[in-house]
Design an enzyme around this catalytic site. Structure first.
Site, PDB file in Angstrom:
ATOM      1  N   HIS A 267     -37.315  41.571  55.205  1.00 39.04           N
ATOM      2  CA  HIS A 267     -38.608  42.092  55.834  1.00 39.04           C
ATOM      3  C   HIS A 267     -38.839  41.436  57.203  1.00 39.04           C
ATOM      4  CE1 HIS A 267     -42.718  43.418  56.351  1.00 39.04           C
ATOM      5  NE2 HIS A 267     -43.292  42.483  55.652  1.00 39.04           N
ATOM      6  N   HIS A 306     -34.865  51.717  56.566  1.00 39.02           N
ATOM      7  CA  HIS A 306     -36.349  51.411  56.287  1.00 39.02           C
ATOM      8  C   HIS A 306     -36.750  52.307  55.002  1.00 39.02           C
ATOM      9  CE1 HIS A 306     -40.531  50.773  57.127  1.00 39.02           C
ATOM     10  NE2 HIS A 306     -40.277  50.037  58.279  1.00 39.02           N
ATOM     11  N   ASP A 362     -36.348  45.929  64.086  1.00 35.63           N
ATOM     12  CA  ASP A 362     -35.906  44.655  64.403  1.00 35.63           C
ATOM     13  C   ASP A 362     -34.540  44.447  64.779  1.00 35.63           C
ATOM     14  OD1 ASP A 362     -37.950  42.921  63.144  1.00 35.63           O
ATOM     15  OD2 ASP A 362     -37.100  43.657  61.114  1.00 35.63           O
TER      16      ASP A 362
HETATM   17  N1  ACO Z   1     -27.053  48.796  55.816  1.00 29.29           N
HETATM   18  C1  ACO Z   1     -26.016  49.424  54.873  1.00 29.29           C
HETATM   19  N2  ACO Z   1     -26.721  50.187  53.855  1.00 29.29           N
HETATM   20  C2  ACO Z   1     -27.943  50.090  53.527  1.00 29.29           C
HETATM   21  C3  ACO Z   1     -28.693  49.710  54.454  1.00 29.29           C
HETATM   22  C4  ACO Z   1     -28.251  48.718  55.373  1.00 29.29           C
HETATM   23  N3  ACO Z   1     -29.083  48.282  56.390  1.00 29.29           N
HETATM   24  N4  ACO Z   1     -29.976  50.050  54.009  1.00 29.29           N
HETATM   25  C5  ACO Z   1     -29.895  50.548  52.972  1.00 29.29           C
HETATM   26  N5  ACO Z   1     -28.611  50.977  52.720  1.00 29.29           N
HETATM   27  C6  ACO Z   1     -28.076  51.857  51.754  1.00 29.29           C
HETATM   28  C7  ACO Z   1     -28.122  51.092  50.418  1.00 29.29           C
HETATM   29  O1  ACO Z   1     -27.113  50.464  50.115  1.00 29.29           O
HETATM   30  C8  ACO Z   1     -28.276  52.442  49.401  1.00 29.29           C
HETATM   31  O2  ACO Z   1     -27.132  53.027  49.281  1.00 29.29           O
HETATM   32  P1  ACO Z   1     -26.730  53.728  47.884  1.00 29.29           P
HETATM   33  O3  ACO Z   1     -27.531  54.820  47.694  1.00 29.29           O
HETATM   34  O4  ACO Z   1     -25.165  54.147  48.057  1.00 29.29           O
HETATM   35  O5  ACO Z   1     -26.907  52.637  46.870  1.00 29.29           O
HETATM   36  C9  ACO Z   1     -29.096  53.327  50.235  1.00 29.29           C
HETATM   37  O6  ACO Z   1     -28.840  52.974  51.693  1.00 29.29           O
HETATM   38  C10 ACO Z   1     -30.723  53.188  50.126  1.00 29.29           C
HETATM   39  O7  ACO Z   1     -30.963  51.973  50.195  1.00 29.29           O
HETATM   40  P2  ACO Z   1     -32.154  51.124  49.506  1.00 29.29           P
HETATM   41  O8  ACO Z   1     -31.922  49.878  49.253  1.00 29.29           O
HETATM   42  O9  ACO Z   1     -32.675  51.872  48.298  1.00 29.29           O
HETATM   43  O10 ACO Z   1     -33.425  51.361  50.652  1.00 29.29           O
HETATM   44  P3  ACO Z   1     -34.698  50.586  50.542  1.00 29.29           P
HETATM   45  O11 ACO Z   1     -35.855  51.714  50.891  1.00 29.29           O
HETATM   46  O12 ACO Z   1     -35.111  49.876  49.245  1.00 29.29           O
HETATM   47  O13 ACO Z   1     -34.593  49.492  51.494  1.00 29.29           O
HETATM   48  C11 ACO Z   1     -34.669  48.061  53.377  1.00 29.29           C
HETATM   49  C12 ACO Z   1     -35.274  49.661  52.580  1.00 29.29           C
HETATM   50  C13 ACO Z   1     -34.967  46.872  52.514  1.00 29.29           C
HETATM   51  C14 ACO Z   1     -35.258  47.960  54.881  1.00 29.29           C
HETATM   52  C15 ACO Z   1     -33.141  48.355  53.524  1.00 29.29           C
HETATM   53  O14 ACO Z   1     -32.800  49.553  54.443  1.00 29.29           O
HETATM   54  C16 ACO Z   1     -32.359  47.069  54.302  1.00 29.29           C
HETATM   55  O15 ACO Z   1     -32.046  46.282  53.548  1.00 29.29           O
HETATM   56  N6  ACO Z   1     -32.254  46.898  55.591  1.00 29.29           N
HETATM   57  C17 ACO Z   1     -31.633  45.865  56.299  1.00 29.29           C
HETATM   58  C18 ACO Z   1     -32.634  44.953  56.511  1.00 29.29           C
HETATM   59  C19 ACO Z   1     -33.730  45.331  57.440  1.00 29.29           C
HETATM   60  O16 ACO Z   1     -33.475  45.735  58.542  1.00 29.29           O
HETATM   61  N7  ACO Z   1     -35.205  44.942  57.142  1.00 29.29           N
HETATM   62  C20 ACO Z   1     -36.243  45.470  57.995  1.00 29.29           C
HETATM   63  C21 ACO Z   1     -36.858  46.411  57.616  1.00 29.29           C
HETATM   64  S1  ACO Z   1     -38.055  46.662  58.853  1.00 29.29           S
HETATM   65  C22 ACO Z   1     -39.426  45.468  58.740  1.00 29.29           C
HETATM   66  O17 ACO Z   1     -39.461  44.638  57.664  1.00 29.29           O
HETATM   67  C23 ACO Z   1     -40.059  45.210  59.685  1.00 29.29           C
END
Ligand code: ACO
Length: 427
Positions: A267, A306, A362
């Protein structure tokens, strides 16, 4: 049969049910009538992480994740970032309308009137270890504020709620600045209520010997970043504030829970993680190897992806523009080159395209904060200062919502059936 309804056939019993559909949702509790017999509890939904559950009705923030739209109370984020002050946005989120001059003058005055904190807060902060993480200090200190204002328990009194909201908005920058000074071993600088909200915050952080030459471009850039973070509907920290607040605890404790949620690297901690990632990459030549590692599932591309945005995060666009203005003042952040190239490569890569992974708020904010002189572990504190108006507006809305009760999800029990206690010598 009403057209705005859903017919469900329970193949276990052959019974048919008609559930009303309103605002594109059915009420989860309407499913409880679907039973296999009198002993059956009734049908529930299983929705870990609330992927498809609306937990409230809200009039505060609108997001269209596919189109990349973000609006506070109907106003596009682009217009607010261009024209509004942070306190105007805080008022808008709380009250539903932009303030007129008189309202803004009162709002500003009330907040300025409460910027000082009890000196025992200083003793409290001094109790932390020299290397304490600023977010750990912040969540502790804001939780501790509840003991300084026991009247904040009167959450049913609108006048009292207003004062606590004002106190939080006024005191969070003061405490956040104290934490910054503490981590650098600098004496605390106290609020100067002749300055505006952002000017006072920056002054408390960077003033040395009572002197600080403000850079108006950097101050406005910080204000824009705080505006962009001010609310984001039912995100993890806001849900934490609503959920904890639903027990009718005081707002300092509820906001402290929001700060705890924000602390996490998935987050608000992500901007800190982005800088660590850029450090780890170290050089543009290493980017392909790093991206390959991410695609193998060994780590994530921090600042990408996201839960809601499945196109470019509109805040990230504005932040990129702000970055140009900041770097024109401070000189380029050497990590910017890596970030730009990383974004370019990721946006052309099938892995990221097919998963609709774009830069989020971010990805670039950390680079700006670093250029402004903030240490990496302080970034999330800035996010908390920005997000506070949203938490408070959502807390207020939750308390006024007659549909709301104490948050209490259900579970599917997967543990053992009843069994007899085994004495220790027989285990
Ligand atoms: N890098 C690589 N792969 C990713 C990323 C990433 N940043 N984000 C998602 N994926 C992939 C997952 O591995 C998954 O792949 P799969 O279908 O092959 O298993 C797919 O994309 C879907 O990902 P989920 O984890 O189901 O997506 P979710 O909606 O649950 O997660 C989140 C959203 C937590 C923001 C995620 O994208 C992430 O971890 N990003 C990196 C951390 C980040 O930047 N957080 C800030 C968010 S903005 C904020 O809070 C202000």
């Amino acid at each position: 049969m009403a057209s705005d309804s859903l017919s469900i056939t329970d193949n276990r019993t052959g019974k048919v049910y008609e559930l009303p559909v309103s605002d594109g949702t059915i009420k989860a509790t309407d499913l409880r009538q679907i039973k296999t017999g009198p002993e059956d509890f009734g049908l529930m939904t299983y929705d870990p992480a609330y992927m498809n559950t609306a937990a409230c009705r809200s009039a505060i923030t609108f997001i269209d994740g596919d189109k990349g739209i973000l609006r506070y109370r109907g106003y596009p984020i682009e217009q607010l970032a261009d024209k509004a002050s942070f306190l105007e946005v805080a008022y808008l989120l709380a009250e539903g309308e932009l303030p007129n001059q008189e309202q803004l003058a009162k709002w500003t005055h009330d907040i300025k009137f409460h910027t000082y904190v009890h000196t025992n807060i200083i003793k409290f902060l001094e109790g932390f270890r020299y290397d304490a993480h600023p977010m750990g200090m912040l969540l502790g200190a804001i939780g501790a504020l509840s003991t300084f204002y026991p009247d904040a328990k009167q959450i049913k009194d609108p006048g009292n709620r207003y004062i606590q909201r004002v106190r939080l908005l006024a005191k969070l920058p003061t405490i956040a600045a104290f934490i910054f000074r503490q981590s650098r071993g600098l004496p605390y600088d106290f609020p100067d209520n002749d300055l505006d909200y952002i000017g006072n915050y920056v002054n408390m952080m960077f003033s040395i010997g009572g002197k600080h030459r403000p850079n108006k471009v950097l101050q406005r850039a910080l204000e824009i970043l705080l505006i962009l973070h001010a609310d984001h509907e039912q995100n993890c920290s806001t849900s934490a504030v609503r959920s904890v607040g639903s027990s009718h605890v005081d707002p300092f404790s509820a906001v402290s829970a929001g700060i705890a949620a924000l602390y996490g690297p998935l987050h608000g901690g992500a901007n800190e993680a982005v800088l660590e990632m850029l450090d780890e990459i170290g050089d543009v030549k290493q980017i392909p190897a790093f991206v390959a590692k991410v695609k193998r599932g060994e780590g994530r591309l921090m600042g990408f992806g996201h839960r809601v945005y499945k196109s470019y995060d509109p805040r990230a666009k504005l932040i990129k523009r702000t970055a140009d203005e900041v770097f024109a003042e401070t000189g380029l952040n050497p990590k910017l080159e890596i970030a730009l190239e990383l974004e370019r490569i990721a946006l052309e890569d099938e892995y990221f395209i097919s998963r609709k992974l774009y830069p989020n708020v971010d990805f670039y904010s950390g680079l700006i904060y670093q250029a402004m002189g903030y240490p990496t572990d302080y970034f999330t504190v800035l996010f908390a200062v920005g997000r506070l108006p949203g938490w408070l507006a959502q807390w207020e809305e939750m308390l006024k919502d007659a549909d709301q009760k104490i948050a209490r999800p259900r579970q599917i029990y997967t543990g053992a059936d009843e069994r007899d206690f085994i004495p220790i010598e027989k285990r």
